[in-house]
Design an enzyme around this catalytic site. Structure first.
Site, mmCIF file in Angstrom:
data_model
loop_
_atom_site.group_PDB
_atom_site.id
_atom_site.type_symbol
_atom_site.label_atom_id
_atom_site.label_comp_id
_atom_site.label_asym_id
_atom_site.label_seq_id
_atom_site.Cartn_x
_atom_site.Cartn_y
_atom_site.Cartn_z
ATOM 1 N N ASP A 58 0.864 -1.197 0.000
ATOM 2 C CA ASP A 58 0.000 0.000 0.000
ATOM 3 C C ASP A 58 0.893 1.237 0.000
ATOM 4 O O ASP A 58 0.533 2.289 -0.533
ATOM 5 C CB ASP A 58 -0.854 0.101 1.272
ATOM 6 C CG ASP A 58 -1.824 -1.047 1.438
ATOM 7 O OD1 ASP A 58 -2.175 -1.676 0.435
ATOM 8 O OD2 ASP A 58 -2.215 -1.296 2.594
ATOM 9 N N MET A 89 0.011 -0.420 13.418
ATOM 10 C CA MET A 89 -0.001 -1.790 12.887
ATOM 11 C C MET A 89 0.468 -1.795 11.443
ATOM 12 O O MET A 89 0.244 -0.826 10.719
ATOM 13 C CB MET A 89 -1.446 -2.330 12.983
ATOM 14 C CG MET A 89 -1.679 -3.703 12.411
ATOM 15 S SD MET A 89 -2.079 -3.729 10.655
ATOM 16 C CE MET A 89 -3.862 -3.881 10.688
ATOM 17 N N GLU A 182 -5.342 -13.094 11.649
ATOM 18 C CA GLU A 182 -6.720 -12.738 11.270
ATOM 19 C C GLU A 182 -7.347 -13.860 10.456
ATOM 20 O O GLU A 182 -6.848 -14.237 9.403
ATOM 21 C CB GLU A 182 -6.694 -11.437 10.452
ATOM 22 C CG GLU A 182 -8.062 -11.031 9.956
ATOM 23 C CD GLU A 182 -8.034 -9.685 9.237
ATOM 24 O OE1 GLU A 182 -7.023 -8.950 9.348
ATOM 25 O OE2 GLU A 182 -9.016 -9.387 8.544
ATOM 26 N N LYS A 184 -10.499 -15.769 8.318
ATOM 27 C CA LYS A 184 -11.608 -15.501 7.398
ATOM 28 C C LYS A 184 -12.012 -16.847 6.798
ATOM 29 O O LYS A 184 -11.138 -17.650 6.474
ATOM 30 C CB LYS A 184 -11.137 -14.526 6.309
ATOM 31 C CG LYS A 184 -12.228 -14.061 5.363
ATOM 32 C CD LYS A 184 -11.668 -12.980 4.434
ATOM 33 C CE LYS A 184 -12.696 -12.560 3.413
ATOM 34 N NZ LYS A 184 -12.159 -11.541 2.498
ATOM 35 N N HIS A 221 -15.733 -11.060 9.041
ATOM 36 C CA HIS A 221 -15.295 -12.426 8.752
ATOM 37 C C HIS A 221 -16.017 -13.440 9.628
ATOM 38 O O HIS A 221 -16.405 -14.516 9.154
ATOM 39 C CB HIS A 221 -13.783 -12.538 8.931
ATOM 40 C CG HIS A 221 -13.014 -11.674 7.972
ATOM 41 N ND1 HIS A 221 -11.657 -11.543 7.999
ATOM 42 C CD2 HIS A 221 -13.442 -10.889 6.941
ATOM 43 C CE1 HIS A 221 -11.262 -10.729 7.029
ATOM 44 N NE2 HIS A 221 -12.338 -10.311 6.378
ATOM 45 N N ASP A 246 -10.463 -5.781 13.978
ATOM 46 C CA ASP A 246 -10.921 -5.163 12.728
ATOM 47 C C ASP A 246 -12.432 -4.971 12.819
ATOM 48 O O ASP A 246 -13.197 -5.945 12.809
ATOM 49 C CB ASP A 246 -10.591 -6.053 11.523
ATOM 50 C CG ASP A 246 -9.174 -5.826 11.013
ATOM 51 O OD1 ASP A 246 -8.436 -5.015 11.610
ATOM 52 O OD2 ASP A 246 -8.805 -6.468 10.006
ATOM 53 N N ASP A 256 -17.549 -10.753 1.470
ATOM 54 C CA ASP A 256 -16.889 -9.887 2.449
ATOM 55 C C ASP A 256 -17.229 -8.426 2.123
ATOM 56 O O ASP A 256 -16.588 -7.798 1.299
ATOM 57 C CB ASP A 256 -15.379 -10.124 2.343
ATOM 58 C CG ASP A 256 -14.595 -9.395 3.407
ATOM 59 O OD1 ASP A 256 -15.167 -9.033 4.439
ATOM 60 O OD2 ASP A 256 -13.387 -9.202 3.188
ATOM 61 N N ASP A 258 -17.364 -5.638 4.118
ATOM 62 C CA ASP A 258 -16.526 -4.576 4.712
ATOM 63 C C ASP A 258 -17.258 -3.236 4.791
ATOM 64 O O ASP A 258 -16.713 -2.182 4.442
ATOM 65 C CB ASP A 258 -15.208 -4.396 3.930
ATOM 66 C CG ASP A 258 -14.260 -5.573 4.127
ATOM 67 O OD1 ASP A 258 -14.364 -6.264 5.156
ATOM 68 O OD2 ASP A 258 -13.396 -5.791 3.260
ATOM 69 N N ASP A 288 -11.553 -1.783 9.432
ATOM 70 C CA ASP A 288 -11.137 -2.425 8.187
ATOM 71 C C ASP A 288 -12.362 -2.493 7.288
ATOM 72 O O ASP A 288 -13.018 -3.520 7.152
ATOM 73 C CB ASP A 288 -10.584 -3.822 8.468
ATOM 74 C CG ASP A 288 -10.027 -4.436 7.197
ATOM 75 O OD1 ASP A 288 -9.900 -3.705 6.203
ATOM 76 O OD2 ASP A 288 -9.733 -5.638 7.192
HETATM 77 C C1 GLT Z 1 -7.822 -7.132 3.166
HETATM 78 C C2 GLT Z 1 -8.653 -8.030 4.016
HETATM 79 C C3 GLT Z 1 -8.659 -7.606 5.416
HETATM 80 C C4 GLT Z 1 -7.330 -7.741 6.081
HETATM 81 C C5 GLT Z 1 -6.319 -6.849 5.519
HETATM 82 C C6 GLT Z 1 -4.988 -7.163 6.126
HETATM 83 S S1 GLT Z 1 -6.298 -6.817 3.819
HETATM 84 O O1 GLT Z 1 -8.474 -5.917 2.979
HETATM 85 O O2 GLT Z 1 -9.970 -8.067 3.487
HETATM 86 O O3 GLT Z 1 -9.621 -8.256 6.165
HETATM 87 O O4 GLT Z 1 -7.476 -7.327 7.423
HETATM 88 O O5 GLT Z 1 -4.194 -7.959 5.318
HETATM 89 MN MN MN Z 2 -13.241 -8.121 5.505
HETATM 90 MN MN MN Z 3 -9.483 -7.354 8.181
#
Ligand code: GLT
Ligand code: MN
Ligand code: MN
Length: 388
Positions: A58, A89, A182, A184, A221, A246, A256, A258, A288
């Site tokens: 990034d 972070m 993390e 998912k 997630h 997150d 996902d 977000d 996030d």
């Molecule tokens: C990506 C993902 C996120 C993660 C990020 C960290 S990148 O956007 O969907 O859930 O937290 O790698």
């Molecule tokens: Mn996500």
């Molecule tokens: Mn995330």
């Protein structure tokens, strides 16, 4: 707290990839122009965030020259100094480049696994240089579409070996850095390994340095897996493993999404904020999430402000819940102890076991006792709806 203005002590952070999201999706091209890392830092400062997080790429493009890297990092540091934002972070992009299409640490190709380690060590150096104390691992492509080609035991071992290697690297460098894993369940791959926070917690116990490794649960997630996010966060907290979080939102059982924090599941968001505030979670509150694909730049700012404002409103609601006499009276009624138990069962001893076995219980009465959860939940809803 009537103005709901974000303050540094709230530790609200955003990734460069969140407000910088250009609105690309599997069916459509970007709808917003790219913002430079420096522009994003200024945008985050404008909306009142405390910190900014990033993946290596990034900030520094994957094909940048060393001279590019130095210039980009210098400009970014200047933006941090100008705005007062911090970098709590950092993380590695181990999912965008085609080299990682079959995973990074769990790839079947030993060269990809070695490259992933090299890339991560360099990204850790970059994160630490900018002040990061938490390093996130999201295994974006650590999974499969078909189990015909990869053994989950091999994958688990490879992932463990990679984390053990990287823990030793951090120790050897003398970095003050902890890892947060993390989970998912799926997306972008059909199935991802270690799909839930609970699975990550079990895995951490198998590492050489479990004390260096915690979790970074993401609301969306756990919701994709149909789970109660607050329960996952509570388990992580209980294990001393809630190193990062997150926050975002999500309709259950979808891709996902977000979404902006609190935009979809207000009640779950409320219980989550209440939990974090009740236990005194002192870490970052990282959003996030990204704005709807329909958003323009002004709407992106509204999205970011909305995440923080909703958190603070829910924090205020949690305080109201705690101060509401009727709610507290119901809670006291629900949690009533019985003086006849006289400390039983307590810790196990031969005597307490014998005393417990000798007790008489009125099973019928136990099954009849009223539990006013309907009243309690309605009062909770009324707190949330603003009429209490
Ligand atoms: C990506 C993902 C996120 C993660 C990020 C960290 S990148 O956007 O969907 O859930 O937290 O790698
Ligand atoms: Mn996500
Ligand atoms: Mn995330």
């Amino acid at each position: 707290m009537a103005d709901y203005q974000p303050q540094p002590e709230h530790k609200f952070t955003f990734g460069l990839w969140t407000v910088g999201n250009m609105g690309r999706d599997p069916f459509g091209e970007p709808v917003r122009s790219a913002l430079s890392p420096v522009e994003i830092v200024h945008l985050l400062a404008e909306v009142g965030a405390y910190g900014v997080n990033f993946h290596d790429n990034d900030l520094v493009p994957i094909d940048a020259t060393p001279a590019d890297r130095d210039r980009i990092v210098r400009d970014f540091k200047q933006a941090l100094a100008d705005t007062g934002l911090v970098v709590p972070m950092a993380t590695t992009n181990l999912f965008t480049d085609p080299a990682f299409r079959d995973g990074a640490f769990t790839s079947n190709d030993a060269r990809v696994r070695a490259y992933a380690l090299q890339k991560t060590m360099r990204a850790i150096d970059l994160g630490v240089e900018l002040g990061a104390k938490i390093y996130v691992f999201w295994g974006g492509r650590e999974g499969t579409e078909t189990d015909a080609g990869k053994d989950p035991l091999d994958a688990g071992k490879r992932f463990r070996d990679a984390l053990n290697f990287l823990c030793e690297y951090v120790r050897d460098q003398g970095y003050d850095l902890k890892f947060a894993l993390e989970a998912k369940p799926n997306e972008p791959r059909g199935d991802l390994y270690l799909p839930t926070t609970g699975a990550m917690l079990g895995f951490i116990a198998t590492l050489d340095h479990p004390e260096m490794v915690g979790v970074n649960p993401e609301m969306a997630h756990e919701h994709m897996a149909g789970l109660n996010f607050m329960h996952a966060v509570a388990q992580a907290w209980d294990a001393g493993k809630l190193f990062h979080i997150d926050l975002n939102d999500q309709n259950f059982a979808r891709y996902d999404q977000d979404f902006r924090f609190g935009s979809h599941n207000l009640k779950q968001s409320f219980f989550l904020v209440k939990f974090l505030e009740d236990v005194g979670y002192a870490g970052n509150r990282h959003f996030d999430a990204h704005a709807y694909r329909t958003a323009d730049l002004e709407d992106v700012k509204a999205f970011a402000r909305g995440c923080m404002r909703t958190y603070l409103i829910l924090k205020d609601k949690a305080a109201r819940f705690g101060a509401d006499a009727e709610i507290q009276a119901l809670l006291a009624e629900i949690g009533q102890a019985d003086p006849n138990l006289a400390g039983l069962p307590g810790r196990y001893s031969r005597d307490t076991a014998d005393a417990l076995k000798a007790l008489q219980f009125d099973r019928g009465a136990l099954g009849q006792r009223g539990l006013p959860y309907e009243r309690l939940d309605q009062l909770t809803v009324e707190v949330l709806l603003g009429v209490r």
